[in-house]
Design a protein around this motif. Sequence first.
Motif, PDB file in Angstrom:
ATOM      1  N   MET A  42       0.937  -1.104   0.053  1.00  0.00           N
ATOM      2  CA  MET A  42      -0.041   0.033  -0.025  1.00  0.00           C
ATOM      3  C   MET A  42       0.959   1.244  -0.118  1.00  0.00           C
ATOM      4  N   LEU A  43       1.905   1.326   0.703  1.00  0.00           N
ATOM      5  CA  LEU A  43       2.910   2.481   0.749  1.00  0.00           C
ATOM      6  C   LEU A  43       3.265   2.663  -0.722  1.00  0.00           C
ATOM      7  N   VAL A  44       3.989   1.594  -1.247  1.00  0.00           N
ATOM      8  CA  VAL A  44       4.622   1.692  -2.354  1.00  0.00           C
ATOM      9  C   VAL A  44       3.901   2.399  -3.488  1.00  0.00           C
ATOM     10  N   ILE A  45       2.329   1.910  -3.491  1.00  0.00           N
ATOM     11  CA  ILE A  45       1.286   2.398  -4.524  1.00  0.00           C
ATOM     12  C   ILE A  45       1.094   3.829  -4.206  1.00  0.00           C
ATOM     13  N   TYR A  46       0.870   4.145  -2.640  1.00  0.00           N
ATOM     14  CA  TYR A  46       0.548   5.495  -2.502  1.00  0.00           C
ATOM     15  C   TYR A  46       1.751   6.425  -2.836  1.00  0.00           C
ATOM     16  N   CYS A  47       3.198   5.979  -2.437  1.00  0.00           N
ATOM     17  CA  CYS A  47       4.338   7.029  -2.560  1.00  0.00           C
ATOM     18  C   CYS A  47       4.533   7.367  -4.062  1.00  0.00           C
ATOM     19  N   ASP A  48       4.181   6.222  -4.993  1.00  0.00           N
ATOM     20  CA  ASP A  48       4.737   6.343  -6.524  1.00  0.00           C
ATOM     21  C   ASP A  48       3.601   6.859  -7.162  1.00  0.00           C
ATOM     22  N   THR A  49       3.634   8.097  -7.741  1.00  0.00           N
ATOM     23  CA  THR A  49       2.474   8.661  -8.451  1.00  0.00           C
ATOM     24  C   THR A  49       2.449   7.923  -9.826  1.00  0.00           C
ATOM     25  N   SER A  50       3.497   7.135 -10.259  1.00  0.00           N
ATOM     26  CA  SER A  50       3.293   6.439 -11.494  1.00  0.00           C
ATOM     27  C   SER A  50       2.393   5.428 -11.559  1.00  0.00           C
TER      28      SER A  50
END
Length: 323
Positions: A42-50
Amino acid sequence: MQMYNISLIFVAYGPPGPLSYGVFFLTLVTYFATVFANAVLMLVIYCDTSLHKPMYIFLFNLAMNGLIGSSAALPNIMSNMLVEIKLISYNSCLLQVFFGSFYASCVYGILTVMAYDRYVSICKPLQYYNIMTTNAVRLLLGAVYIFPICFLAVQMHLTSNLPLCRYTVNKLFCDNLAVVSLSCVKSALVDVYGLAGVVIFVVFPLSMVILSYVRILSVSLKASANGKNKALKTCAPHLITFINFSTSVLFSVIYNRFNNYLPKELNVFMSVHFILIPPLLHPLIYGMRTESISKSFRKILKKRIFTVEFHLQSEDNSKNISL
Protein backbone atom coordinates in the motif's frame (compact mmCIF):
# COMPACT_ATOMS: atom_id res chain seq x y z
CA MET A 1 -31.46 -6.38 16.53
CA GLN A 2 -31.71 -8.37 19.75
CA MET A 3 -28.92 -7.65 22.22
CA TYR A 4 -27.65 -10.69 24.09
CA ASN A 5 -25.62 -10.23 27.27
CA ILE A 6 -24.23 -13.73 26.88
CA SER A 7 -21.00 -15.41 25.87
CA LEU A 8 -20.30 -18.24 23.47
CA ILE A 9 -17.65 -20.91 24.01
CA PHE A 10 -15.32 -22.20 21.30
CA VAL A 11 -14.87 -25.96 21.68
CA ALA A 12 -12.68 -26.68 18.62
CA TYR A 13 -9.48 -25.65 20.45
CA GLY A 14 -7.32 -27.97 22.48
CA PRO A 15 -6.03 -27.10 25.96
CA PRO A 16 -3.04 -24.75 26.28
CA GLY A 17 0.22 -26.64 25.87
CA PRO A 18 3.38 -26.97 23.74
CA LEU A 19 1.38 -27.67 20.56
CA SER A 20 -0.92 -24.67 20.98
CA TYR A 21 2.04 -22.45 21.88
CA GLY A 22 3.85 -23.56 18.72
CA VAL A 23 0.79 -22.88 16.57
CA PHE A 24 0.38 -19.54 18.31
CA PHE A 25 3.95 -18.56 17.40
CA LEU A 26 3.54 -19.59 13.73
CA THR A 27 0.24 -17.74 13.50
CA LEU A 28 1.74 -14.65 15.10
CA VAL A 29 4.69 -14.63 12.68
CA THR A 30 2.33 -15.11 9.72
CA TYR A 31 0.05 -12.34 10.94
CA PHE A 32 2.92 -9.87 11.37
CA ALA A 33 4.27 -10.85 7.94
CA THR A 34 0.80 -10.29 6.45
CA VAL A 35 0.47 -6.84 8.02
CA PHE A 36 3.99 -5.90 6.90
CA ALA A 37 3.60 -7.17 3.32
CA ASN A 38 0.24 -5.48 2.76
CA ALA A 39 1.34 -2.24 4.43
CA VAL A 40 4.49 -2.09 2.26
CA LEU A 41 2.48 -2.74 -0.91
CA MET A 42 0.00 0.00 0.00
CA LEU A 43 2.85 2.39 0.85
CA VAL A 44 4.62 1.75 -2.46
CA ILE A 45 1.43 2.38 -4.46
CA TYR A 46 0.62 5.49 -2.42
CA CYS A 47 4.09 7.04 -2.66
CA ASP A 48 4.78 6.35 -6.35
CA THR A 49 2.55 8.59 -8.47
CA SER A 50 3.34 6.51 -11.57
CA LEU A 51 1.28 3.72 -9.95
CA HIS A 52 -1.81 5.87 -9.51
CA LYS A 53 -3.60 3.91 -12.23
CA PRO A 54 -6.78 1.79 -12.07
CA MET A 55 -5.04 -1.58 -11.72
CA TYR A 56 -2.85 -0.40 -8.85
CA ILE A 57 -5.72 1.44 -7.16
CA PHE A 58 -7.64 -1.85 -7.16
CA LEU A 59 -4.52 -3.61 -5.86
CA PHE A 60 -4.25 -1.04 -3.04
CA ASN A 61 -7.81 -1.91 -2.02
CA LEU A 62 -7.06 -5.63 -2.27
CA ALA A 63 -4.17 -5.19 0.19
CA MET A 64 -6.38 -3.11 2.51
CA ASN A 65 -9.00 -5.87 2.53
CA GLY A 66 -6.28 -8.40 3.28
CA LEU A 67 -5.56 -6.48 6.47
CA ILE A 68 -9.29 -6.48 7.33
CA GLY A 69 -9.61 -10.22 6.71
CA SER A 70 -6.57 -11.28 8.72
CA SER A 71 -7.41 -8.89 11.58
CA ALA A 72 -11.05 -9.97 11.75
CA ALA A 73 -10.28 -13.27 13.46
CA LEU A 74 -6.56 -14.00 13.87
CA PRO A 75 -5.99 -11.90 17.03
CA ASN A 76 -8.94 -13.63 18.70
CA ILE A 77 -7.74 -17.05 17.53
CA MET A 78 -4.27 -16.42 18.94
CA SER A 79 -5.62 -15.24 22.29
CA ASN A 80 -7.79 -18.37 22.54
CA MET A 81 -4.71 -20.56 22.14
CA LEU A 82 -3.31 -19.20 25.39
CA VAL A 83 -6.34 -19.48 27.68
CA GLU A 84 -8.17 -22.43 29.18
CA ILE A 85 -11.74 -21.29 28.47
CA LYS A 86 -12.25 -19.73 25.03
CA LEU A 87 -15.07 -17.20 25.35
CA ILE A 88 -16.47 -14.57 23.02
CA SER A 89 -19.45 -12.31 23.56
CA TYR A 90 -22.41 -12.81 21.24
CA ASN A 91 -22.11 -9.27 19.86
CA SER A 92 -18.37 -9.71 19.25
CA CYS A 93 -19.14 -12.96 17.46
CA LEU A 94 -21.59 -11.14 15.17
CA LEU A 95 -18.96 -8.47 14.46
CA GLN A 96 -16.49 -11.20 13.59
CA VAL A 97 -19.06 -12.70 11.20
CA PHE A 98 -19.69 -9.31 9.59
CA PHE A 99 -16.05 -8.39 9.00
CA GLY A 100 -15.10 -11.89 7.85
CA SER A 101 -17.97 -11.89 5.33
CA PHE A 102 -17.17 -8.31 4.31
CA TYR A 103 -13.57 -9.30 3.62
CA ALA A 104 -14.57 -12.26 1.46
CA SER A 105 -17.22 -10.34 -0.48
CA CYS A 106 -14.97 -7.35 -1.15
CA VAL A 107 -11.98 -9.45 -2.21
CA TYR A 108 -14.09 -11.29 -4.78
CA GLY A 109 -15.55 -7.97 -5.91
CA ILE A 110 -12.10 -6.38 -6.29
CA LEU A 111 -10.75 -9.40 -8.17
CA THR A 112 -13.75 -9.11 -10.50
CA VAL A 113 -13.19 -5.44 -11.31
CA MET A 114 -9.48 -6.19 -11.75
CA ALA A 115 -10.41 -8.85 -14.30
CA TYR A 116 -12.60 -6.29 -16.06
CA ASP A 117 -9.69 -3.84 -16.02
CA ARG A 118 -7.42 -6.44 -17.63
CA TYR A 119 -10.12 -7.24 -20.20
CA VAL A 120 -10.41 -3.58 -21.24
CA SER A 121 -6.62 -3.17 -21.26
CA ILE A 122 -6.02 -6.15 -23.56
CA CYS A 123 -9.18 -6.31 -25.64
CA LYS A 124 -9.85 -2.56 -26.00
CA PRO A 125 -6.45 -0.89 -25.55
CA LEU A 126 -7.29 2.22 -27.59
CA GLN A 127 -10.40 2.87 -25.51
CA TYR A 128 -8.85 2.02 -22.14
CA TYR A 129 -8.46 5.54 -20.76
CA ASN A 130 -11.91 6.52 -22.04
CA ILE A 131 -13.51 3.55 -20.24
CA MET A 132 -11.42 3.31 -17.06
CA THR A 133 -11.81 6.94 -16.03
CA THR A 134 -11.42 8.21 -12.48
CA ASN A 135 -15.21 8.29 -12.09
CA ALA A 136 -15.51 4.73 -13.42
CA VAL A 137 -12.93 3.51 -10.90
CA ARG A 138 -14.78 5.25 -8.08
CA LEU A 139 -18.11 3.76 -9.16
CA LEU A 140 -16.63 0.25 -9.36
CA LEU A 141 -15.02 0.54 -5.93
CA GLY A 142 -18.20 2.08 -4.52
CA ALA A 143 -20.17 -0.94 -5.73
CA VAL A 144 -17.54 -3.29 -4.30
CA TYR A 145 -17.90 -1.79 -0.81
CA ILE A 146 -21.42 -0.37 -0.51
CA PHE A 147 -23.37 -3.36 -1.81
CA PRO A 148 -21.75 -5.92 0.56
CA ILE A 149 -22.25 -3.55 3.52
CA CYS A 150 -25.97 -3.21 2.77
CA PHE A 151 -26.42 -6.92 2.08
CA LEU A 152 -24.50 -8.02 5.18
CA ALA A 153 -26.31 -5.52 7.42
CA VAL A 154 -29.61 -7.22 6.52
CA GLN A 155 -28.04 -10.65 7.01
CA MET A 156 -26.75 -9.69 10.46
CA HIS A 157 -30.21 -8.41 11.37
CA LEU A 158 -31.83 -11.70 10.33
CA THR A 159 -29.19 -13.80 12.10
CA SER A 160 -29.23 -11.79 15.33
CA ASN A 161 -33.02 -12.18 15.63
CA LEU A 162 -32.84 -15.97 15.73
CA PRO A 163 -33.41 -17.36 19.25
CA LEU A 164 -30.44 -19.25 20.70
CA CYS A 165 -30.59 -22.69 22.28
CA ARG A 166 -26.91 -23.61 22.18
CA TYR A 167 -23.85 -21.63 23.23
CA THR A 168 -20.90 -23.70 22.00
CA VAL A 169 -19.20 -23.05 18.65
CA ASN A 170 -17.33 -26.01 17.18
CA LYS A 171 -15.02 -23.79 15.14
CA LEU A 172 -11.97 -21.59 15.66
CA PHE A 173 -13.85 -18.38 14.90
CA CYS A 174 -17.40 -17.21 14.21
CA ASP A 175 -19.02 -17.39 10.80
CA ASN A 176 -22.66 -16.96 9.85
CA LEU A 177 -23.38 -20.67 9.46
CA ALA A 178 -21.95 -21.36 12.92
CA VAL A 179 -24.15 -18.70 14.53
CA VAL A 180 -27.27 -19.80 12.64
CA SER A 181 -26.69 -23.40 13.75
CA LEU A 182 -26.98 -22.26 17.39
CA SER A 183 -30.60 -21.27 16.86
CA CYS A 184 -33.57 -23.20 18.23
CA VAL A 185 -35.47 -22.84 14.96
CA LYS A 186 -34.89 -23.18 11.25
CA SER A 187 -35.53 -20.05 9.24
CA ALA A 188 -36.25 -20.47 5.53
CA LEU A 189 -35.70 -16.75 5.02
CA VAL A 190 -32.21 -16.91 6.53
CA ASP A 191 -31.34 -19.95 4.42
CA VAL A 192 -32.59 -18.38 1.19
CA TYR A 193 -30.87 -15.09 1.97
CA GLY A 194 -27.59 -16.90 2.66
CA LEU A 195 -27.91 -18.82 -0.62
CA ALA A 196 -28.56 -15.53 -2.44
CA GLY A 197 -25.36 -14.16 -0.90
CA VAL A 198 -23.36 -17.12 -2.25
CA VAL A 199 -24.79 -16.55 -5.74
CA ILE A 200 -24.20 -12.78 -5.67
CA PHE A 201 -20.75 -12.68 -4.05
CA VAL A 202 -19.22 -15.97 -5.25
CA VAL A 203 -20.97 -17.43 -8.30
CA PHE A 204 -21.51 -14.13 -10.12
CA PRO A 205 -17.92 -12.84 -9.66
CA LEU A 206 -16.55 -16.26 -10.64
CA SER A 207 -18.64 -16.19 -13.83
CA MET A 208 -17.53 -12.63 -14.68
CA VAL A 209 -13.85 -13.48 -14.22
CA ILE A 210 -14.15 -16.61 -16.35
CA LEU A 211 -15.93 -14.68 -19.11
CA SER A 212 -13.27 -11.96 -18.98
CA TYR A 213 -10.46 -14.47 -19.35
CA VAL A 214 -12.23 -16.35 -22.13
CA ARG A 215 -12.39 -13.08 -24.05
CA ILE A 216 -8.77 -12.22 -23.15
CA LEU A 217 -7.63 -15.67 -24.30
CA SER A 218 -9.47 -15.40 -27.62
CA VAL A 219 -7.85 -12.01 -28.32
CA SER A 220 -4.39 -13.14 -27.15
CA LEU A 221 -4.40 -16.18 -29.44
CA LYS A 222 -4.72 -13.86 -32.42
CA ALA A 223 -1.92 -11.56 -31.25
CA SER A 224 1.78 -11.73 -32.01
CA ALA A 225 4.24 -13.60 -29.79
CA ASN A 226 5.20 -10.32 -28.13
CA GLY A 227 1.53 -9.51 -27.53
CA LYS A 228 0.94 -12.94 -25.99
CA ASN A 229 3.89 -12.50 -23.61
CA LYS A 230 2.69 -9.05 -22.61
CA ALA A 231 -0.83 -10.35 -21.94
CA LEU A 232 0.57 -13.23 -19.89
CA LYS A 233 2.73 -10.91 -17.76
CA THR A 234 -0.21 -8.59 -17.23
CA CYS A 235 -2.72 -11.27 -16.26
CA ALA A 236 -0.55 -13.84 -14.47
CA PRO A 237 -0.50 -12.15 -11.01
CA HIS A 238 -4.26 -11.60 -11.07
CA LEU A 239 -4.98 -15.14 -12.27
CA ILE A 240 -2.71 -16.68 -9.60
CA THR A 241 -4.33 -14.51 -6.94
CA PHE A 242 -7.83 -15.41 -8.08
CA ILE A 243 -7.11 -19.15 -8.14
CA ASN A 244 -5.48 -18.93 -4.70
CA PHE A 245 -8.46 -17.11 -3.20
CA SER A 246 -10.99 -19.41 -4.90
CA THR A 247 -9.13 -22.40 -3.48
CA SER A 248 -9.40 -20.85 -0.02
CA VAL A 249 -13.13 -20.29 -0.49
CA LEU A 250 -13.48 -23.94 -1.57
CA PHE A 251 -11.61 -25.05 1.56
CA SER A 252 -13.94 -22.90 3.66
CA VAL A 253 -17.03 -24.45 2.05
CA ILE A 254 -15.70 -27.97 2.60
CA TYR A 255 -14.84 -27.10 6.20
CA ASN A 256 -18.32 -25.67 6.87
CA ARG A 257 -20.07 -28.72 5.47
CA PHE A 258 -17.82 -31.59 6.57
CA ASN A 259 -15.88 -30.34 9.60
CA ASN A 260 -17.46 -32.98 11.83
CA TYR A 261 -16.13 -35.77 9.62
CA LEU A 262 -12.57 -34.54 9.03
CA PRO A 263 -9.45 -35.11 11.18
CA LYS A 264 -8.84 -32.36 13.74
CA GLU A 265 -5.51 -31.25 12.22
CA LEU A 266 -7.10 -30.91 8.77
CA ASN A 267 -10.01 -29.05 10.34
CA VAL A 268 -7.67 -26.51 11.89
CA PHE A 269 -5.78 -25.91 8.63
CA MET A 270 -8.91 -25.60 6.48
CA SER A 271 -10.63 -23.27 8.93
CA VAL A 272 -7.75 -20.76 9.12
CA HIS A 273 -6.54 -21.10 5.51
CA PHE A 274 -9.23 -18.68 4.34
CA ILE A 275 -8.01 -15.78 6.52
CA LEU A 276 -4.37 -16.80 6.95
CA ILE A 277 -2.94 -17.64 3.53
CA PRO A 278 -4.53 -15.34 0.88
CA PRO A 279 -3.90 -12.03 2.72
CA LEU A 280 -0.20 -12.97 2.95
CA LEU A 281 0.25 -14.40 -0.55
CA HIS A 282 -1.59 -11.68 -2.50
CA PRO A 283 0.94 -8.86 -1.85
CA LEU A 284 3.84 -11.28 -2.29
CA ILE A 285 2.49 -12.49 -5.64
CA TYR A 286 2.02 -8.97 -6.96
CA GLY A 287 5.28 -7.76 -5.47
CA MET A 288 7.29 -10.50 -7.18
CA ARG A 289 5.32 -10.88 -10.42
CA THR A 290 4.58 -7.22 -11.22
CA GLU A 291 7.67 -5.51 -12.61
CA SER A 292 6.47 -1.94 -12.05
CA ILE A 293 5.80 -2.58 -8.35
CA SER A 294 9.19 -4.25 -7.91
CA LYS A 295 10.88 -1.28 -9.58
CA SER A 296 8.97 1.22 -7.45
CA PHE A 297 9.85 -0.68 -4.26
CA ARG A 298 13.56 -0.74 -5.16
CA LYS A 299 13.46 2.96 -6.10
CA ILE A 300 11.84 3.93 -2.79
CA LEU A 301 14.24 1.70 -0.86
CA LYS A 302 17.31 3.17 -2.63
CA LYS A 303 16.02 6.69 -2.08
CA ARG A 304 15.50 5.97 1.61
CA ILE A 305 18.96 4.41 2.00
CA PHE A 306 20.56 7.30 0.11
CA THR A 307 18.77 9.80 2.36
CA VAL A 308 19.98 8.00 5.50
CA GLU A 309 23.58 7.80 4.18
CA PHE A 310 23.51 11.47 3.18
CA HIS A 311 22.23 12.41 6.63
CA LEU A 312 24.97 10.36 8.34
CA GLN A 313 27.65 11.88 6.11
CA SER A 314 26.35 15.37 6.88
CA GLU A 315 26.56 14.64 10.60
CA ASP A 316 30.12 13.32 10.23
CA ASN A 317 31.17 16.39 8.24
CA SER A 318 29.63 18.67 10.86
CA LYS A 319 31.55 16.88 13.60
CA ASN A 320 34.84 17.11 11.65
CA ILE A 321 34.34 20.82 11.05
CA SER A 322 33.62 21.42 14.73
CA LEU A 323 36.78 19.53 15.63
